[in-house]
Enzyme design. Sequence first.
Site, PDB file in Angstrom:
ATOM      1  N   ASP A  46      32.598  45.595  31.854  1.00  0.00           N
ATOM      2  CA  ASP A  46      33.286  44.378  31.392  1.00  0.00           C
ATOM      3  C   ASP A  46      32.294  43.352  30.855  1.00  0.00           C
ATOM      4  O   ASP A  46      31.420  42.889  31.589  1.00  0.00           O
ATOM      5  CB  ASP A  46      34.073  43.751  32.552  1.00  0.00           C
ATOM      6  CG  ASP A  46      35.205  44.643  33.039  1.00  0.00           C
ATOM      7  OD1 ASP A  46      36.164  44.817  32.290  1.00  0.00           O
ATOM      8  OD2 ASP A  46      35.112  45.171  34.163  1.00  0.00           O
ATOM      9  N   ASP A  78      26.723  47.684  32.774  1.00  0.00           N
ATOM     10  CA  ASP A  78      27.960  47.106  33.305  1.00  0.00           C
ATOM     11  C   ASP A  78      29.015  47.368  32.218  1.00  0.00           C
ATOM     12  O   ASP A  78      28.668  47.587  31.052  1.00  0.00           O
ATOM     13  CB  ASP A  78      27.729  45.600  33.514  1.00  0.00           C
ATOM     14  CG  ASP A  78      28.994  44.864  33.878  1.00  0.00           C
ATOM     15  OD1 ASP A  78      29.751  45.344  34.732  1.00  0.00           O
ATOM     16  OD2 ASP A  78      29.243  43.787  33.278  1.00  0.00           O
TER      17      ASP A  78
HETATM   18  C1  G6P Z   1      34.230  43.096  36.747  1.00  0.00           C
HETATM   19  C2  G6P Z   1      34.730  41.834  36.054  1.00  0.00           C
HETATM   20  C3  G6P Z   1      35.374  40.893  37.040  1.00  0.00           C
HETATM   21  C4  G6P Z   1      36.439  41.625  37.859  1.00  0.00           C
HETATM   22  C5  G6P Z   1      35.807  42.801  38.589  1.00  0.00           C
HETATM   23  C6  G6P Z   1      36.821  43.604  39.408  1.00  0.00           C
HETATM   24  O1  G6P Z   1      33.096  42.783  37.494  1.00  0.00           O
HETATM   25  O2  G6P Z   1      33.668  41.162  35.406  1.00  0.00           O
HETATM   26  O3  G6P Z   1      35.934  39.802  36.349  1.00  0.00           O
HETATM   27  O4  G6P Z   1      37.041  40.758  38.793  1.00  0.00           O
HETATM   28  O5  G6P Z   1      35.221  43.665  37.613  1.00  0.00           O
HETATM   29  O6  G6P Z   1      37.722  44.205  38.534  1.00  0.00           O
HETATM   30  P1  G6P Z   1      39.051  44.944  38.967  1.00  0.00           P
HETATM   31  O7  G6P Z   1      39.460  45.658  37.706  1.00  0.00           O
HETATM   32  O8  G6P Z   1      38.685  45.902  40.072  1.00  0.00           O
HETATM   33  O9  G6P Z   1      40.021  43.920  39.406  1.00  0.00           O
HETATM   34 MG    MG Z   2      30.444  42.200  33.409  1.00  0.00          MG
END
Ligand code: G6P
Ligand code: MG
Length: 215
Positions: A10, A8
């Site tokens: 983030d 993953d």
């Molecule tokens: C990751 C993060 C989330 C976020 C999601 C979508 O999973 O942990 O906190 O909402 O990505 O991200 P985006 O950049 O598409 O808004």
């Molecule tokens: Mg994450």
Amino acid sequence: MIKACIFDLDGVIVDTARYHFIAWRALANELGFEFTEEDNERLKGVSRMASLDILLEIGGIELSQGKKEELAAKKNENYRSYILKMKPDELLPGAEEFLKELKSHKILVGMGSGSKNAMTIVERLKLKPLFDAIIDGTQVTHAKPDPEVFLKGAEALDVEPEACVVFEDAAAGVEAALKGGMKCVGIGSPDVLGKAHLVVAGLSEMSYEKLMQLK
Ligand code: G6P
Ligand code: MG
């Protein structure tokens, strides 16, 4: 036999959770309510629109689909203003070292991120050479806990799911990995990621040797 690791982005490779937090909090404040770091935990690994729904639920606000799309776009614009300023030293401790160690042992390395902004971060931090395949939020229709992003990652690496280990910081991501028939290493607290096969505080605690013990 472990042939590939899928990460993953983030919260595992980069610490973007604080930028998501700042941007969501700004939106909440604008709508007239507080949004805490504890609230933010609920958004980890959750898609953008699902995150907005949680935020609005916290604020006790109901809005039309059109208005929600407008607010999600506004939050994203604010979030992007932060990630566009990210520097290579914002890689989480141990990430680069572990990915390189995997490569030296001929383990394939993939990314499975639900974020539609993943490629911006990959480009900013020059991460492409570290990965053999990258699947992001623009390539999937079902968000985690659906295993789609990881299954597509395994397919792109040409490895069967059973031979993949996923690294995840969110409970929804751990669930996705397990549903996909993969092994999972949780990054963070065992309280949240207890279902993973192993939980470590960060990638600096990982090594090829530890990975091989998962077999
Ligand atoms: C990751 C993060 C989330 C976020 C999601 C979508 O999973 O942990 O906190 O909402 O990505 O991200 P985006 O950049 O598409 O808004
Ligand atoms: Mg994450």
